[in-house]
Scaffold this active site. Structure first.
Site, mmCIF file in Angstrom:
data_model
loop_
_atom_site.group_PDB
_atom_site.id
_atom_site.type_symbol
_atom_site.label_atom_id
_atom_site.label_comp_id
_atom_site.label_asym_id
_atom_site.label_seq_id
_atom_site.Cartn_x
_atom_site.Cartn_y
_atom_site.Cartn_z
ATOM 1 N N TRP A 107 -10.972 10.658 -1.538
ATOM 2 C CA TRP A 107 -9.833 10.880 -0.634
ATOM 3 C C TRP A 107 -9.935 9.935 0.573
ATOM 4 O O TRP A 107 -11.041 9.668 1.043
ATOM 5 C CB TRP A 107 -9.825 12.342 -0.165
ATOM 6 C CG TRP A 107 -8.473 12.746 0.330
ATOM 7 C CD1 TRP A 107 -8.092 12.853 1.630
ATOM 8 C CD2 TRP A 107 -7.325 13.064 -0.453
ATOM 9 N NE1 TRP A 107 -6.768 13.231 1.702
ATOM 10 C CE2 TRP A 107 -6.266 13.355 0.432
ATOM 11 C CE3 TRP A 107 -7.060 13.115 -1.837
ATOM 12 C CZ2 TRP A 107 -4.987 13.703 -0.004
ATOM 13 C CZ3 TRP A 107 -5.789 13.464 -2.262
ATOM 14 C CH2 TRP A 107 -4.768 13.751 -1.351
ATOM 15 N N ASP A 159 -3.405 6.456 8.653
ATOM 16 C CA ASP A 159 -2.533 7.221 9.552
ATOM 17 C C ASP A 159 -2.383 8.661 9.059
ATOM 18 O O ASP A 159 -3.048 9.077 8.110
ATOM 19 C CB ASP A 159 -1.170 6.520 9.696
ATOM 20 C CG ASP A 159 -0.353 6.533 8.411
ATOM 21 O OD1 ASP A 159 -0.819 7.077 7.392
ATOM 22 O OD2 ASP A 159 0.769 5.995 8.427
ATOM 23 N N GLU A 162 -1.966 9.267 5.564
ATOM 24 C CA GLU A 162 -3.120 8.883 4.758
ATOM 25 C C GLU A 162 -2.898 7.519 4.102
ATOM 26 O O GLU A 162 -3.252 7.292 2.950
ATOM 27 C CB GLU A 162 -3.415 9.977 3.715
ATOM 28 C CG GLU A 162 -3.164 11.367 4.299
ATOM 29 C CD GLU A 162 -3.897 12.502 3.654
ATOM 30 O OE1 GLU A 162 -3.506 12.848 2.547
ATOM 31 O OE2 GLU A 162 -4.866 13.018 4.258
ATOM 32 N N GLU A 315 7.633 20.595 1.242
ATOM 33 C CA GLU A 315 7.237 19.477 2.099
ATOM 34 C C GLU A 315 8.431 18.559 2.349
ATOM 35 O O GLU A 315 8.717 18.165 3.482
ATOM 36 C CB GLU A 315 6.131 18.692 1.385
ATOM 37 C CG GLU A 315 5.734 17.390 2.034
ATOM 38 C CD GLU A 315 4.786 16.602 1.135
ATOM 39 O OE1 GLU A 315 3.584 16.623 1.401
ATOM 40 O OE2 GLU A 315 5.242 15.970 0.150
HETATM 41 C C1 BGC Z 1 0.476 14.087 4.098
HETATM 42 C C2 BGC Z 1 -0.484 14.482 5.188
HETATM 43 C C3 BGC Z 1 -0.877 15.930 5.042
HETATM 44 C C4 BGC Z 1 -1.329 16.255 3.633
HETATM 45 C C5 BGC Z 1 -1.488 17.739 3.428
HETATM 46 C C6 BGC Z 1 -0.164 14.402 2.764
HETATM 47 O O1 BGC Z 1 0.703 14.002 1.766
HETATM 48 O O2 BGC Z 1 0.768 12.717 4.163
HETATM 49 O O3 BGC Z 1 0.123 14.303 6.431
HETATM 50 O O4 BGC Z 1 -1.897 16.211 5.953
HETATM 51 O O5 BGC Z 1 -0.392 15.790 2.722
HETATM 52 O O6 BGC Z 1 -0.305 18.425 3.714
#
Ligand code: BGC
Length: 359
Positions: A107, A159, A162, A315
């Site tokens: 990760w 960032d 990710e 999301e």
């Molecule tokens: C997002 C992150 C988030 C993670 C868990 C990722 O896809 O880009 O901002 O912390 O998912 O929700």
């Protein structure tokens, strides 16, 4: 909407492990972990809706989890002092298993924003619960986090999405700044005196595009909706600062779907680049602060309309994708995108509470 308010609290509580960590999403294949970033926003939402016991358990969990890394951070700082190059494994994780362990996987772990975020959230928790004693309990983890950020804030790192390991992101600098400033309010001696000032000066010197708005990362003049953080909550600039006004205007132009949600950034391809609920809530938050309440209200309604009949909030939604051809590949790889996402519920609760005028 009371039903979604209650459902959000229920879903967040159901996603909190007995040790205190919040799962990012209980059902999505990749999100069965607790992130400092998501977790802090979830805890902050629980604080603003008066569910302080849940937020407290999260910060206790962070305190315990990070305290295991004392030697790790000391080694990292010593290595830097000797001028040695760091390995990816030298950095702290961005997410933990729900019992606070580190997963041995690939990760993209080196992400500094969550470390600034949790400092900010812990201070808010102490402020909102009037719990100065709790500070002592968190102090070792706070001290370690400050040392970590002090050593690394100028290093390129992933960032909050990710991505872009090789860049310096303005939203990340804002989160680090906001976290350190917050700690200074409670115990000034814990943070090197000039550190927040240096970070701010650096950001203002290097992070502004020729049109006068913040850039996504140094050298990339696009905006990312995460630049809303520069004012809210981290206060790198005031919400009325012309730099923020221009940043907001460009986010509205480039990333706010008319009467809809908010994209992360124009070139986003993750699940085809949908509209994110939590970013819509962030824009709504800015509107509340700017006295643009009817626009904030409209965003709240849009978020509510995205919830499933059972109350779960995703999301992102895929009605108006930026890069539709990328969508099937992600579904094939990881399944449909996350729902519920606890961070979406958190940001919904924050905006809803702000509009009720009780934060
Ligand atoms: C997002 C992150 C988030 C993670 C868990 C990722 O896809 O880009 O901002 O912390 O998912 O929700």
């Amino acid at each position: 909407m009371t039903h979604l308010h209650d459902a959000s609290i229920r879903i967040i509580r159901a996603g909190q492990a007995s040790g205190g960590g919040y799962v990012a999403s209980p059902t999505f294949s990749q999100y069965g972990y607790s992130w400092l970033r998501d977790g802090t926003w979830i805890a902050y939402a629980m604080d603003v809706v008066g569910q302080h016991d849940s937020a407290r358990r999260f910060y206790e969990w962070v305190g315990r989890t990070l305290s295991n890394y004392q030697a790790h951070v000391a080694d990292l700082v010593a290595k830097l002092g000797r001028g040695e190059t760091l390995l990816e494994s030298d950095y702290l994780p961005t997410r933990f298993t729900l019992d606070g362990a580190q997963e041995a996987d690939e990760w993209p772990n080196f992400q500094l924003d969550g470390y600034g975020t949790w400092l900010w959230g812990a201070v808010e928790h102490i402020r909102l619960t009037d719990a100065p004693d709790f500070w002592q309990k968190l102090r070792p983890a706070i001290t370690l986090t400050v040392a970590y950020l002090n050593a690394l804030w100028q290093s390129p790192n992933y960032d909050c999405w990710e991505e872009h390991r090789d860049q310096i992101h303005m939203s990340t600098l804002a989160a680090i700044y906001g976290g350190l400033k917050a700690v200074q309010q409670i115990e000034p001696m814990l943070v090197p005196n000039q550190l927040p000032h240096h970070i701010r000066t650096y950001a203002l010197q290097h992070g502004i595009a020729s049109e006068g708005h913040f850039m996504k990362y140094l050298g990339n003049a696009e905006v990312d909706a995460n630049l809303l953080w520069t004012a809210l909550p981290y206060g790198l600039v005031d919400i009325h600062d012309p730099i923020f006004t221009k940043t907001l205007a460009k986010i509205e132009r480039d990333l706010h779907y008319p009467d809809g949600g908010v994209y992360r950034y124009r070139a986003d391809v993750y699940y085809g680049g949908g509209e994110w609920l939590l970013l819509a809530a962030w824009l709504g938050w800015a509107y509340v602060e700017l006295g643009r309440r009817s626009e904030a209200q409209q965003i709240l309604h849009w978020i509510e309309a995205q919830a499933y009949p059972t109350g779960e909030m995703p999301e992102q939604v895929s009605e108006h994708l930026l890069a539709a051809s990328h969508y099937p590949g992600w579904v094939e790889r990881w399944g449909t995108s996350a729902c519920p996402l606890l961070w979406s519920h958190a940001m919904y609760l924050i905006l809803e509470t702000l509009l009720k005028g009780t934060v």
